[in-house]
Design an enzyme around this catalytic site. Structure first.
Site, PDB file in Angstrom:
ATOM      1  N   ARG A  56       0.847  -1.201   0.000  1.00 48.77           N
ATOM      2  CA  ARG A  56       0.000   0.000   0.000  1.00 48.77           C
ATOM      3  C   ARG A  56       0.879   1.247   0.000  1.00 48.77           C
ATOM      4  O   ARG A  56       0.607   2.210  -0.709  1.00 48.77           O
ATOM      5  CB  ARG A  56      -0.948   0.005   1.218  1.00 48.77           C
ATOM      6  CG  ARG A  56      -2.006  -1.093   1.170  1.00 48.77           C
ATOM      7  CD  ARG A  56      -3.097  -0.883   2.196  1.00 48.77           C
ATOM      8  NE  ARG A  56      -2.654  -1.014   3.567  1.00 48.77           N
ATOM      9  CZ  ARG A  56      -2.578  -2.154   4.244  1.00 48.77           C
ATOM     10  NH1 ARG A  56      -2.963  -3.292   3.676  1.00 48.77           N
ATOM     11  NH2 ARG A  56      -2.140  -2.180   5.489  1.00 48.77           N
ATOM     12  N   LYS A 147     -11.925  15.761   4.348  1.00 45.39           N
ATOM     13  CA  LYS A 147     -13.129  15.253   3.672  1.00 45.39           C
ATOM     14  C   LYS A 147     -13.933  14.383   4.636  1.00 45.39           C
ATOM     15  O   LYS A 147     -13.354  13.643   5.434  1.00 45.39           O
ATOM     16  CB  LYS A 147     -12.705  14.437   2.457  1.00 45.39           C
ATOM     17  CG  LYS A 147     -13.717  13.364   2.088  1.00 45.39           C
ATOM     18  CD  LYS A 147     -13.225  12.332   1.130  1.00 45.39           C
ATOM     19  CE  LYS A 147     -13.837  10.988   1.487  1.00 45.39           C
ATOM     20  NZ  LYS A 147     -13.719   9.994   0.436  1.00 45.39           N
ATOM     21  N   GLU A 188     -19.171  16.231   1.764  1.00 40.38           N
ATOM     22  CA  GLU A 188     -19.476  15.216   0.753  1.00 40.38           C
ATOM     23  C   GLU A 188     -20.759  14.443   1.018  1.00 40.38           C
ATOM     24  O   GLU A 188     -20.738  13.342   1.581  1.00 40.38           O
ATOM     25  CB  GLU A 188     -18.306  14.224   0.609  1.00 40.38           C
ATOM     26  CG  GLU A 188     -18.544  13.214  -0.518  1.00 40.38           C
ATOM     27  CD  GLU A 188     -17.405  12.215  -0.715  1.00 40.38           C
ATOM     28  OE1 GLU A 188     -16.364  12.331  -0.051  1.00 40.38           O
ATOM     29  OE2 GLU A 188     -17.577  11.303  -1.543  1.00 40.38           O
ATOM     30  N   LYS A 230     -18.332  18.282  -2.370  1.00 37.76           N
ATOM     31  CA  LYS A 230     -18.029  17.099  -3.188  1.00 37.76           C
ATOM     32  C   LYS A 230     -19.311  16.301  -3.238  1.00 37.76           C
ATOM     33  O   LYS A 230     -19.825  15.879  -2.196  1.00 37.76           O
ATOM     34  CB  LYS A 230     -16.910  16.287  -2.532  1.00 37.76           C
ATOM     35  CG  LYS A 230     -16.635  14.958  -3.213  1.00 37.76           C
ATOM     36  CD  LYS A 230     -15.291  14.398  -2.803  1.00 37.76           C
ATOM     37  CE  LYS A 230     -15.074  13.016  -3.390  1.00 37.76           C
ATOM     38  NZ  LYS A 230     -13.677  12.585  -3.323  1.00 37.76           N
TER      39      LYS A 230
HETATM   40  P1  13P Z   1     -14.927   7.717  -6.184  1.00 42.29           P
HETATM   41  O1  13P Z   1     -14.482   8.763  -7.185  1.00 42.29           O
HETATM   42  O2  13P Z   1     -14.270   6.391  -6.384  1.00 42.29           O
HETATM   43  O3  13P Z   1     -16.399   7.657  -6.023  1.00 42.29           O
HETATM   44  O4  13P Z   1     -14.343   8.147  -4.754  1.00 42.29           O
HETATM   45  C1  13P Z   1     -14.209   9.432  -4.393  1.00 42.29           C
HETATM   46  C2  13P Z   1     -14.293   9.548  -2.933  1.00 42.29           C
HETATM   47  O5  13P Z   1     -13.442  10.145  -2.314  1.00 42.29           O
HETATM   48  C3  13P Z   1     -15.430   8.977  -2.230  1.00 42.29           C
HETATM   49  O6  13P Z   1     -15.473   9.456  -0.949  1.00 42.29           O
END
Ligand code: 13P
Length: 365
Positions: A56, A147, A188, A230
């Site tokens: 990773r 985030k 998000e 987001k």
């Molecule tokens: P995806 O673009 O794979 O949906 O993931 C973005 C992300 O950070 C989800 O929290």
């Protein structure tokens, strides 16, 4: 009801605005590589790579050493906790490698989802209790944004009022705690692609979720100029049989955003949510070309799967494939950079996994 309020002081406002604006600089977007070890393990398994701690780290090293060109298209990277404190083979801390390319490190701070009692399988995320201390520590460690993802599922009875209001409030509490600690919160709310619903239903649900989210952010005095949204693009559910064009997705998405996202928010960075790499690029391009409604914010990307699928496939866990994988990442970043300006020519960028289905049912992250 009292209308007393206190926004951050002028110095903090300036700092937050500066970070948010740098993240949505023209032609740039965010690379989301905050998969926890389990999620990354599933993605490694799909390309035959072994899920060890060092693999990773090596995979992330591959991303961070791609080329100085990457910083011209990627403004920020969202990291998982461990990655913040890891180093490259030569001992350089990852945060230093990232920052040296003009890329801003960010951090995923939401923890596991927990069920909401009495709901139809809906949930909320944990992580508020020690969030202030964690944010202060991440800021000291070189992160400048964060985030937090909420997931809302479309069904006959969902998302419920309970799930919508709870997740909106959690996002608002998270955003205010981030700002108090100098981190720009990426808010998000993710309306999942799971389901048979059509484009219109996704649009209405997205509008409702965003309206609740911004009401909660206002209630918590979140300084909107120092945030980013987001969210999902408005698309039909994965199992919907009615096909739509990128232009229809773009019009529904821009209309939903224009009805609900304040003009004070500097930018919207979409998640890819299970779209293929090419779909995510073509739809972002169409969104930036769309004239169906007013667009006072920058519209760019914060993709996880749709930026890494070809790169990971080319790498397949093997040292000898590192350079090929880096070329794939650079190409996909370039395609999305063009799309963020509405200048992508659909089909023009090749990729080892460009049309691969990246949908994951009920994604937990
Ligand atoms: P995806 O673009 O794979 O949906 O993931 C973005 C992300 O950070 C989800 O929290």
């Amino acid at each position: 009801m009292t209308t007393y309020f206190e926004y951050p002081n002028a110095e903090l406002q300036k700092e937050l605005t500066g970070i948010a604006n740098a993240l949505i600089a023209p032609g740039k977007g965010i690379l989301a590589i905050d998969e926890p070890p389990g999620t990354l393990g599933l993605r490694f398994a799909a390309v035959g790579a072994e899920n060890t701690e060092d693999n990773r780290r090596k995979y992330r090293q591959l991303l961070f050493t791609t080329s100085p060109q990457l910083g011209k298209m990627i403004s920020g990277v969202i990291l998982f906790h461990n990655t913040v404190y890891q180093k490259a083979d030569d001992g350089t801390p990852f945060v230093e490698l990232i920052t040296g390319q003009g890329i801003i490190p960010g951090i995923k701070v939401d923890k596991a989802f927990v069920p909401l009692m009495g709901s139809e399988g809906e949930n909320t995320a944990q992580g508020l209790d020690d969030l202030a201390q964690r944010c202060a520590q991440y800021k000291k460690s070189g992160c400048h944004f964060a985030k937090w993802r909420s997931a809302l599922k479309i069904g006959t009875n969902t998302p419920s009022y309970q799930a919508i209001i709870e997740n909106a409030n959690v996002l608002a509490r998270y955003a205010s705690i981030c700002q108090m600690n100098g981190l720009v919160p990426i808010v998000e709310p993710d309306v999942l692609m799971d389901g048979e619903h059509d484009l219109e239903r996704c649009q209405k649900v997205t509008e409702t979720v965003l309206a609740f989210t911004y009401k909660a952010l206002q209630d918590h005095h979140v300084f909107l100029e120092g945030t980013l949204l987001k969210t999902n693009m408005v698309t039909p559910g994965k199992s919907c049989t009615i096909l739509v064009t990128p232009e229809e997705i773009a019009a529904a998405t821009v209309t939903a955003l224009s009805r609900t996202v304040p003009a004070a928010v500097p930018g919207v960075v979409f998640l890819s949510g299970g779209q293929s790499e090419e779909e995510a690029t073509v739809n972002l391009n169409a969104i930036n070309r769309c004239t169906a409604a007013r667009k006072p914010w920058a519209l760019s990307f914060s993709y996880g799967r749709a930026l890494q699928a070809s790169c990971r496939k080319a790498w397949a866990g093997k040292e000898e494939n590192v350079q090929r994988a880096q070329v794939e990442l650079l190409q996909r970043a370039a395609a999305n950079s063009l799309a963020s300006r509405g200048r992508y020519d659909p089909g023009s960028v090749a990729g080892a996994a460009k049309n691969m289905d990246l949908f994951v049912k009920n994604l937990q992250y």
